[in-house]
Design a protein around this motif. Structure first.
Motif, mmCIF file in Angstrom:
data_model
loop_
_atom_site.group_PDB
_atom_site.id
_atom_site.type_symbol
_atom_site.label_atom_id
_atom_site.label_comp_id
_atom_site.label_asym_id
_atom_site.label_seq_id
_atom_site.Cartn_x
_atom_site.Cartn_y
_atom_site.Cartn_z
ATOM 1 N N UNK A 1 41.032 50.351 32.469
ATOM 2 C CA UNK A 1 41.013 51.731 32.011
ATOM 3 C C UNK A 1 40.883 52.695 33.191
ATOM 4 N N UNK A 2 40.037 52.353 34.156
ATOM 5 C CA UNK A 2 39.862 53.209 35.326
ATOM 6 C C UNK A 2 41.161 53.316 36.120
ATOM 7 N N UNK A 3 41.836 52.203 36.343
ATOM 8 C CA UNK A 3 43.098 52.232 37.083
ATOM 9 C C UNK A 3 44.122 53.094 36.353
ATOM 10 N N UNK A 4 44.190 52.960 35.032
ATOM 11 C CA UNK A 4 45.149 53.753 34.256
ATOM 12 C C UNK A 4 44.835 55.241 34.358
ATOM 13 N N UNK A 5 43.553 55.600 34.244
ATOM 14 C CA UNK A 5 43.172 57.014 34.321
ATOM 15 C C UNK A 5 43.419 57.578 35.712
ATOM 16 N N UNK A 6 43.101 56.781 36.735
ATOM 17 C CA UNK A 6 43.315 57.244 38.102
ATOM 18 C C UNK A 6 44.797 57.449 38.383
ATOM 19 N N UNK B 1 46.037 60.576 36.729
ATOM 20 C CA UNK B 1 45.567 61.786 37.409
ATOM 21 C C UNK B 1 46.282 62.014 38.736
ATOM 22 N N UNK B 2 46.823 60.951 39.325
ATOM 23 C CA UNK B 2 47.439 61.048 40.649
ATOM 24 C C UNK B 2 48.959 60.951 40.596
ATOM 25 N N UNK B 3 49.525 61.229 39.453
ATOM 26 C CA UNK B 3 50.981 61.262 39.361
ATOM 27 C C UNK B 3 51.632 59.962 38.992
ATOM 28 N N UNK B 4 50.866 59.019 38.446
ATOM 29 C CA UNK B 4 51.442 57.786 37.940
ATOM 30 C C UNK B 4 51.426 56.610 38.885
ATOM 31 N N UNK B 5 50.825 56.779 40.054
ATOM 32 C CA UNK B 5 50.883 55.704 41.048
ATOM 33 C C UNK B 5 49.579 55.638 41.842
ATOM 34 N N UNK B 6 49.159 54.424 42.187
ATOM 35 C CA UNK B 6 48.063 54.224 43.131
ATOM 36 C C UNK B 6 48.596 53.356 44.261
ATOM 37 N N UNK B 7 48.508 53.865 45.471
ATOM 38 C CA UNK B 7 48.941 53.089 46.632
ATOM 39 C C UNK B 7 47.811 52.268 47.220
ATOM 40 N N UNK B 8 46.611 52.848 47.258
ATOM 41 C CA UNK B 8 45.482 52.241 47.976
ATOM 42 C C UNK B 8 44.322 52.060 47.006
ATOM 43 N N UNK B 9 43.857 50.833 46.876
ATOM 44 C CA UNK B 9 42.677 50.531 46.075
ATOM 45 C C UNK B 9 41.557 50.117 47.014
ATOM 46 N N UNK B 10 40.458 50.877 47.011
ATOM 47 C CA UNK B 10 39.276 50.541 47.796
ATOM 48 C C UNK B 10 38.160 50.187 46.820
ATOM 49 N N UNK B 11 37.857 48.893 46.708
ATOM 50 C CA UNK B 11 36.814 48.415 45.794
ATOM 51 C C UNK B 11 35.492 48.375 46.551
ATOM 52 N N UNK B 12 34.779 49.474 46.502
ATOM 53 C CA UNK B 12 33.562 49.633 47.293
ATOM 54 C C UNK B 12 32.288 49.455 46.475
ATOM 55 N N UNK B 13 32.377 49.519 45.165
ATOM 56 C CA UNK B 13 31.193 49.504 44.308
ATOM 57 C C UNK B 13 30.484 48.146 44.339
#
Length: 270
Positions: free
Chosen positions: A91-96, A99-111
């Motif tokens: 759900x988070x990836x879909x929402x992000x 919000x960013x125009x339909x694409x995520x280039x960089x995933x930083x899993x810091x949590x």
């Protein structure tokens, strides 16, 4: 060779675990923003609010990242998620992405989950399950959702990056006082190469960084001074120390580096 001051212009990033301006997630987000990327900041305020260091207002965190934007056309947005819930990562990836125009280039899993841990004799099933759900399961599910997004793009679309965080569990001495945390972070280190091989066909690199002890406000007094003395430089790592490495790994200069666990510890002596 003249370097582009905005090597991530036009790219997008999801950075998890960015609830505090003293944290690594915030420092990474500012570095990525300074390089030109648009950022979606993930936060889980209840986690940090329950810790001694507390949480910051998410909008104030986002405002601090906006101040670092190198590209006036880039954006910084934010949203919550309790990543211990099985459906939350996708759900988070879909929402992000939305919000960013339909694409995520960089995933930083810091949590990561803080507390609820201890040495072997104090462990119970609940602690192991809690760290598994947040520190490992949610990261793999985030990567899965991210990979499905990248698979829908044109073949070999450049700029795909997965950056995970581990700790010092595989280095001399290990982490005997944090068995559950060390176990789950070790799992991420172990799976790095497998994920890199899996995502290579989508032109995505996968690397994991061990930032070493970073001064994010969790130790004070004599304990803080004792850790500082274990660095050759006589100081703790700052959040920006690993952030510089992580931001560089997100650029095209690092496109030939994948499947690696990289220690950024400033010569820390255990």
């Amino acid at each position: 060779m003249r370097r582009d001051p905005l090597p991530l212009r036009g790219r997008t990033a999801l950075v998890t675990g960015a609830s505090r301006r003293d944290g690594i997630g915030y420092a990474v987000a500012r570095r990525l923003a300074a390089y030109g990327a648009s950022i979606h900041l993930h936060h889980h305020v209840p986690h940090d609010a329950a810790m001694p260091w507390g949480a910051d207002d998410p909008e104030e965190v986002a405002a601090g990242v906006r101040e670092a934007l190198g590209d006036p056309g880039a954006r910084v947005v934010h949203g919550p998620a309790d990543l211990s819930a099985p459906a939350a990562p996708a759900d988070l990836v879909a929402r992000a992405a939305d919000a960013l125009g339909g694409r995520i280039d960089i995933l930083v899993a810091n949590h990561a989950l803080s507390g609820s841990d201890g040495p072997l004799d104090e462990l119970d099933a609940a602690a192991l399950d809690a760290h598994w759900a947040v520190d490992t399961r949610s990261v793999i599910l985030l990567v899965q959702a991210y990979a499905r997004l990248r698979a829908a793009l044109p073949p070999r679309t450049p700029g795909g990056r997965v950056l995970m965080m581990t700790s010092g569990q595989d280095i001399a001495g290990g982490m005997p006082g944090e068995i559950a945390y060390a176990l789950q972070k070790g799992a991420l280190a172990s799976v790095t190469r497998s994920l890199a091989t899996t995502l290579a066909e989508h032109a995505v690199t996968v690397n994991t960084v061990n930032p070493g002890p970073v001064d994010t406000g969790y130790l004070t007094g004599e304990a803080h001074r004792a850790v500082a003395s274990m660095f050759p430089a006589g100081r703790w790592g700052t959040p920006d120390d690993p952030a510089r490495l992580l931001a560089w790994l997100a650029t095209d200069e690092a496109e030939w580096i994948t499947g690696q666990v990289i220690h950024s510890e400033g010569g820390f002596r255990r």
